[in-house]
Motif scaffolding. Structure first.
Motif, PDB file in Angstrom:
ATOM      1  N   TYR A   1       0.868  -1.171   0.000  1.00 26.30           N
ATOM      2  CA  TYR A   1       0.000   0.000   0.000  1.00 26.30           C
ATOM      3  C   TYR A   1       0.902   1.217   0.000  1.00 26.30           C
ATOM      4  O   TYR A   1       2.107   1.112   0.232  1.00 26.30           O
ATOM      5  N   ASN A   2       0.331   2.375  -0.264  1.00 22.47           N
ATOM      6  CA  ASN A   2       1.104   3.600  -0.372  1.00 22.47           C
ATOM      7  C   ASN A   2       1.182   4.266   1.008  1.00 22.47           C
ATOM      8  O   ASN A   2       0.238   4.918   1.445  1.00 22.47           O
ATOM      9  N   LEU A   3       2.309   4.079   1.677  1.00 17.33           N
ATOM     10  CA  LEU A   3       2.490   4.634   3.023  1.00 17.33           C
ATOM     11  C   LEU A   3       2.416   6.158   3.019  1.00 17.33           C
ATOM     12  O   LEU A   3       1.887   6.758   3.957  1.00 17.33           O
ATOM     13  N   SER A   4       2.892   6.802   1.960  1.00 19.93           N
ATOM     14  CA  SER A   4       2.823   8.270   1.886  1.00 19.93           C
ATOM     15  C   SER A   4       1.369   8.738   1.849  1.00 19.93           C
ATOM     16  O   SER A   4       1.017   9.735   2.484  1.00 19.93           O
ATOM     17  N   ASP A   5       0.520   8.019   1.129  1.00 19.50           N
ATOM     18  CA  ASP A   5      -0.909   8.334   1.076  1.00 19.50           C
ATOM     19  C   ASP A   5      -1.527   8.187   2.468  1.00 19.50           C
ATOM     20  O   ASP A   5      -2.241   9.072   2.940  1.00 19.50           O
ATOM     21  N   TRP A   6      -1.244   7.066   3.127  1.00 19.33           N
ATOM     22  CA  TRP A   6      -1.775   6.836   4.476  1.00 19.33           C
ATOM     23  C   TRP A   6      -1.315   7.948   5.427  1.00 19.33           C
ATOM     24  O   TRP A   6      -2.118   8.511   6.176  1.00 19.33           O
ATOM     25  N   THR A   7      -0.013   8.274   5.385  1.00 22.16           N
ATOM     26  CA  THR A   7       0.536   9.293   6.273  1.00 22.16           C
ATOM     27  C   THR A   7      -0.125  10.643   6.033  1.00 22.16           C
ATOM     28  O   THR A   7      -0.472  11.358   6.989  1.00 22.16           O
ATOM     29  N   ALA A   8      -0.339  11.003   4.782  1.00 23.70           N
ATOM     30  CA  ALA A   8      -1.003  12.270   4.461  1.00 23.70           C
ATOM     31  C   ALA A   8      -2.423  12.287   5.008  1.00 23.70           C
ATOM     32  O   ALA A   8      -2.865  13.307   5.556  1.00 23.70           O
ATOM     33  N   GLN A   9      -3.129  11.174   4.890  1.00 25.56           N
ATOM     34  CA  GLN A   9      -4.509  11.119   5.377  1.00 25.56           C
ATOM     35  C   GLN A   9      -4.572  11.272   6.903  1.00 25.56           C
ATOM     36  O   GLN A   9      -5.389  12.024   7.405  1.00 25.56           O
ATOM     37  N   VAL A  10      -3.719  10.556   7.638  1.00 27.60           N
ATOM     38  CA  VAL A  10      -3.812  10.628   9.096  1.00 27.60           C
ATOM     39  C   VAL A  10      -3.185  11.908   9.640  1.00 27.60           C
ATOM     40  O   VAL A  10      -3.510  12.321  10.758  1.00 27.60           O
ATOM     41  N   SER A  11      -2.343  12.557   8.878  1.00 25.87           N
ATOM     42  CA  SER A  11      -1.739  13.813   9.323  1.00 25.87           C
ATOM     43  C   SER A  11      -2.714  14.975   9.247  1.00 25.87           C
ATOM     44  O   SER A  11      -2.551  15.977   9.943  1.00 25.87           O
ATOM     45  N   LYS A  12      -3.745  14.853   8.424  1.00 26.98           N
ATOM     46  CA  LYS A  12      -4.765  15.901   8.320  1.00 26.98           C
ATOM     47  C   LYS A  12      -5.674  15.937   9.525  1.00 26.98           C
ATOM     48  O   LYS A  12      -6.225  16.966   9.861  1.00 26.98           O
ATOM     49  N   GLY A  13      -5.892  14.760  10.153  1.00 24.70           N
ATOM     50  CA  GLY A  13      -6.847  14.668  11.250  1.00 24.70           C
ATOM     51  C   GLY A  13      -6.204  14.820  12.529  1.00 24.70           C
ATOM     52  O   GLY A  13      -6.371  14.824  13.596  1.00 24.70           O
TER      53      GLY A  13
END
Length: 137
Positions: free
Chosen positions: A125-137
Motif C-alpha cells: 500500500y502507499n504509506l505516503s498516502d496513508w501518512t497524508a490522510q492521518v496527518s490531516k486529522g
C-alpha cells in the motif's frame, strides 16, 4: 491445489480478517509462512505473524472492501486487491500521532499457496498516502 480451492482459501483469509478472527486467519497459513511487510522486511513463521497481527490490532481497526481476488493458473499464486478502510487507534512508533483518524486507501496482497495453506503473504500500500490522510486529522 486447484484454482477453485485457492480462491476459497483466500476468501476465508479475507473474511477472517474482516471478522477480526485472527485465529481463523492464522489457520490459513503454513507454519513457516513468509510475511513481507509493506516497506519493511520479511518475517518467517506463524508465531511472528501472530505477533504482527497483535501489534496491528493495537494501532489500527481495519476492514477490507471492494475485494477482487485473482488466482494464477494452477492455484499456486493469488492476489487480492481491495480498499482498506480504517481507524488509527494508537500511535505506532515512527508514525504520526494517533487520535482516531480514519483513512481509506487502495492496497493489495500477493499470496503463494503450498499444500493447501498460504506460504507467503506480501502486502503493498502507499504509506505516503496513508501518512497524508492521518496527518490531516
Amino acid at each position: 491445489m486447484s484454482e477453485a480451492e485457492t480462491l476459497k482459501l483466500i476468501e476465508r483469509y479475507v473474511a477472517a480478517f474482516n471478522a477480526g478472527d485472527r485465529e481463523a486467519m492464522l489457520a490459513c497459513l503454513s507454519e513457516d509462512v513468509a510475511h513481507d511487510i509493506n516497506q519493511g522486511g520479511r518475517e518467517i513463521g506463524k508465531d511472528k505473524f501472530r505477533w504482527f497481527l497483535g501489534m496491528m490490532d493495537k494501532h489500527y481497526r481495519e476492514q477490507l472492501s471492494d475485494v477482487a481476488i485473482m488466482v494464477g493458473q494452477g492455484g499456486g499464486r493469488a492476489a487480492a486487491e481491495f480498499t482498506v478502510r480504517g481507524t488509527y487507534l494508537s500511535t505506532a512508533e515512527g508514525l504520526p500521532e494517533a487520535n482516531g483518524q480514519t483513512y481509506s486507501l487502495p492496497a493489495g496482497i500477493f499470496f503463494e499457496v503450498d499444500d493447501g495453506l498460504i506460504s507467503r503473504v506480501t502486502t503493498y500500500y502507499n504509506l505516503s498516502d496513508w501518512t497524508a490522510q492521518v496527518s490531516k486529522g
